[in-house]
Motif scaffolding. Sequence first.
Motif, PDB file in Angstrom:
ATOM      1  N   ARG A  44       0.825  -1.207   0.000  1.00  0.00           N
ATOM      2  CA  ARG A  44       0.000   0.000   0.000  1.00  0.00           C
ATOM      3  C   ARG A  44       0.856   1.254   0.000  1.00  0.00           C
ATOM      4  N   GLU A  45       2.101   1.159   0.514  1.00  0.00           N
ATOM      5  CA  GLU A  45       2.961   2.332   0.588  1.00  0.00           C
ATOM      6  C   GLU A  45       3.365   2.852  -0.790  1.00  0.00           C
ATOM      7  N   ASP A  46       3.544   1.949  -1.772  1.00  0.00           N
ATOM      8  CA  ASP A  46       3.988   2.413  -3.093  1.00  0.00           C
ATOM      9  C   ASP A  46       2.851   2.435  -4.115  1.00  0.00           C
ATOM     10  N   PHE A  47       1.619   2.147  -3.672  1.00  0.00           N
ATOM     11  CA  PHE A  47       0.521   2.005  -4.623  1.00  0.00           C
ATOM     12  C   PHE A  47       0.156   3.328  -5.293  1.00  0.00           C
ATOM     13  N   THR A  48      -0.062   4.364  -4.509  1.00  0.00           N
ATOM     14  CA  THR A  48      -0.552   5.632  -5.064  1.00  0.00           C
ATOM     15  C   THR A  48       0.404   6.190  -6.111  1.00  0.00           C
ATOM     16  N   GLU A  49       1.694   6.184  -5.802  1.00  0.00           N
ATOM     17  CA  GLU A  49       2.667   6.703  -6.760  1.00  0.00           C
ATOM     18  C   GLU A  49       2.654   5.890  -8.057  1.00  0.00           C
ATOM     19  N   ASN A  50       2.642   4.575  -7.935  1.00  0.00           N
ATOM     20  CA  ASN A  50       2.629   3.722  -9.124  1.00  0.00           C
ATOM     21  C   ASN A  50       1.358   3.895  -9.935  1.00  0.00           C
ATOM     22  N   PHE A  51       0.237   4.029  -9.246  1.00  0.00           N
ATOM     23  CA  PHE A  51      -1.040   4.227  -9.940  1.00  0.00           C
ATOM     24  C   PHE A  51      -1.020   5.517 -10.744  1.00  0.00           C
ATOM     25  N   GLU A  52      -0.561   6.583 -10.112  1.00  0.00           N
ATOM     26  CA  GLU A  52      -0.568   7.887 -10.778  1.00  0.00           C
ATOM     27  C   GLU A  52       0.391   7.925 -11.967  1.00  0.00           C
ATOM     28  N   VAL A  53       1.539   7.271 -11.842  1.00  0.00           N
ATOM     29  CA  VAL A  53       2.488   7.219 -12.957  1.00  0.00           C
ATOM     30  C   VAL A  53       1.886   6.432 -14.125  1.00  0.00           C
ATOM     31  N   ALA A  54       1.300   5.272 -13.825  1.00  0.00           N
ATOM     32  CA  ALA A  54       0.691   4.448 -14.866  1.00  0.00           C
ATOM     33  C   ALA A  54      -0.468   5.168 -15.537  1.00  0.00           C
ATOM     34  N   GLN A  55      -1.271   5.859 -14.751  1.00  0.00           N
ATOM     35  CA  GLN A  55      -2.417   6.574 -15.318  1.00  0.00           C
ATOM     36  C   GLN A  55      -1.957   7.741 -16.199  1.00  0.00           C
ATOM     37  N   THR A  56      -0.907   8.419 -15.784  1.00  0.00           N
ATOM     38  CA  THR A  56      -0.359   9.504 -16.603  1.00  0.00           C
ATOM     39  C   THR A  56       0.158   8.968 -17.935  1.00  0.00           C
ATOM     40  N   GLU A  57       0.847   7.834 -17.890  1.00  0.00           N
ATOM     41  CA  GLU A  57       1.315   7.206 -19.129  1.00  0.00           C
ATOM     42  C   GLU A  57       0.148   6.844 -20.033  1.00  0.00           C
ATOM     43  N   SER A  58      -0.943   6.371 -19.435  1.00  0.00           N
ATOM     44  CA  SER A  58      -2.120   5.992 -20.205  1.00  0.00           C
ATOM     45  C   SER A  58      -2.761   7.206 -20.874  1.00  0.00           C
ATOM     46  N   VAL A  59      -2.852   8.287 -20.145  1.00  0.00           N
ATOM     47  CA  VAL A  59      -3.433   9.510 -20.705  1.00  0.00           C
ATOM     48  C   VAL A  59      -2.559  10.036 -21.848  1.00  0.00           C
ATOM     49  N   ASN A  60      -1.253  10.048 -21.621  1.00  0.00           N
ATOM     50  CA  ASN A  60      -0.341  10.570 -22.641  1.00  0.00           C
ATOM     51  C   ASN A  60      -0.252   9.661 -23.867  1.00  0.00           C
ATOM     52  N   GLY A  61      -0.302   8.347 -23.625  1.00  0.00           N
ATOM     53  CA  GLY A  61      -0.115   7.415 -24.733  1.00  0.00           C
ATOM     54  C   GLY A  61      -1.386   7.005 -25.438  1.00  0.00           C
ATOM     55  N   PHE A  62      -2.522   6.993 -24.688  1.00  0.00           N
ATOM     56  CA  PHE A  62      -3.756   6.460 -25.265  1.00  0.00           C
ATOM     57  C   PHE A  62      -4.962   7.379 -25.071  1.00  0.00           C
ATOM     58  N   ALA A  63      -4.740   8.552 -24.480  1.00  0.00           N
ATOM     59  CA  ALA A  63      -5.817   9.525 -24.229  1.00  0.00           C
ATOM     60  C   ALA A  63      -6.951   8.883 -23.431  1.00  0.00           C
ATOM     61  N   ASP A  64      -6.596   8.069 -22.448  1.00  0.00           N
ATOM     62  CA  ASP A  64      -7.587   7.333 -21.664  1.00  0.00           C
ATOM     63  C   ASP A  64      -7.059   7.169 -20.237  1.00  0.00           C
ATOM     64  N   ASP A  65      -7.860   7.576 -19.257  1.00  0.00           N
ATOM     65  CA  ASP A  65      -7.423   7.468 -17.861  1.00  0.00           C
ATOM     66  C   ASP A  65      -8.040   6.267 -17.155  1.00  0.00           C
ATOM     67  N   THR A  66      -8.642   5.361 -17.926  1.00  0.00           N
ATOM     68  CA  THR A  66      -9.278   4.181 -17.346  1.00  0.00           C
ATOM     69  C   THR A  66      -8.223   3.150 -16.970  1.00  0.00           C
ATOM     70  N   MET A  67      -8.248   2.707 -15.726  1.00  0.00           N
ATOM     71  CA  MET A  67      -7.271   1.738 -15.240  1.00  0.00           C
ATOM     72  C   MET A  67      -7.989   0.520 -14.673  1.00  0.00           C
ATOM     73  N   TYR A  68      -7.264  -0.571 -14.532  1.00  0.00           N
ATOM     74  CA  TYR A  68      -7.763  -1.722 -13.787  1.00  0.00           C
ATOM     75  C   TYR A  68      -6.600  -2.365 -13.055  1.00  0.00           C
ATOM     76  N   ILE A  69      -6.913  -3.236 -12.113  1.00  0.00           N
ATOM     77  CA  ILE A  69      -5.905  -3.812 -11.224  1.00  0.00           C
ATOM     78  C   ILE A  69      -6.091  -5.320 -11.185  1.00  0.00           C
ATOM     79  N   GLU A  70      -5.006  -6.044 -11.256  1.00  0.00           N
ATOM     80  CA  GLU A  70      -5.082  -7.491 -11.168  1.00  0.00           C
ATOM     81  C   GLU A  70      -3.949  -8.033 -10.302  1.00  0.00           C
TER      82      GLU A  70
END
Length: 446
Positions: free
Chosen positions: A174-200
């Motif tokens: 849980r300590e590194d989750f928020t940072e990783n989520f935000e980085v991944a979501q930013t990459e998604s917005v920049n690369g695919f114009a989509d902020d939709t995420m999922y977790i597995e």
Amino acid sequence: MFQKILIANRGEIAVRIIRACRELGITSVAVYSTADKDALHTQLADEAICIGKAAPADSYLNMERILSAAIASKAEAIHPGFGFLSENAKFAQMCEQCHIAFIGPSAEVIRRMGNKQEARNTMINAKVPVVPGTKEAVYTADYGLKLAEQIGFPVMIKAASGGGGKGMRISHSREDFTENFEVAQTESVNGFADDTMYIEKYIEDPRHIEFQILADKYGNVISLGERDCSIQRRHQKMVEESPSAALDDKLRAQMGEVAVRAAKAANYESAGTIEFLLDKNKKFYFMEMNTRIQVEHPVTEMVTGLDLIKEQIFIAAGEKLQWKQKDIHITGHAIECRLNAENPAKNFMPCPGKIDYLHLPGGNGVRIDSAIYTGYTIPPNYDSMIAKIIVYGKDRQTAIDKMRSALGEVNIDGITTNLDYQYDIITHPVFQSGNITTSFIENYFE
């Protein structure tokens, strides 16, 4: 059968498609950017049309210009290759609206399978095993953290529209989750114009096994066996082989049957790939579906004897599959190494430039898919892959020995490549043992 096909791509895959068209007696039309005016695909095609400046957005991603070129040249079909617009549902739909055949699945299938969350739900409904994860879209780190704690760490955070390793991060707590989520979501917005995420759930040290399928317009679907794509660097494949050393005949048949079921659940047609993660206990889980031809398709061609590009063309032209599952036999072993213009010593920095001298290997069981030549200048605007070295042998060790010999014969002056890096992988004792996972590069080379 089509009389004329436009290839909406560049580099070695464009050359590969042009050659298939030539063998079928189909006129080929190349499109190119100003940076590619001297590229091999423009020289080999029957016709070539400049569609814009070097930037992909002005050329190979410009749907209107590509369609205009198809209409002007009277092409009946467009083959998108891989990358660029190959998995773009809007482009496939525009082709349909212009009464131009898109050599691939329908726009609806591309859209549904391109959305990772919707693809997961489709597979769950078809009783295809999937990695435990979220069933709904995730848009905020706070909500994602609650779901991650329910799933159990470590988890993989993924962009719903992602691909090529973008928009993906592993969270171990849980300590590194928020940072990783935000980085991944930013990459998604920049690369695919989509902020939709999922977790597995993150499957530790799995093998990446993908099954090649062919499906026609009449509900016929077959599996062409698997490819082991476990040798990856930051989710980018480097070495692929078929068959996988991890699968016995029983597991291969089981996974192949599930891959066919998955394709049928998606109402798929054309060549496609069902990708699985295989854990240490030989349990496999659906990861995603690629709705296009893959970079690594040659290894399947080598062990099956089928021409996947031609099969795509036949299917798009409305022909039934000429093969049944009982006709498919995996013979021997094939390996592919991706040769990139990059410097591994400098964090794999791209190294475009002029090729002063080029010698590529040949001989029995050696295939080269490439679009480079002596005097060619590699532009800085596109992917760094410049060639694929593919070998075939009677068994895995024979194929490894042949690849070692082939890589040792490659000579490219003027640019820096990952040739030595690939040689080190092939000759590494762990790779040679066949006991490889997606952590191989991380464990032994970084």
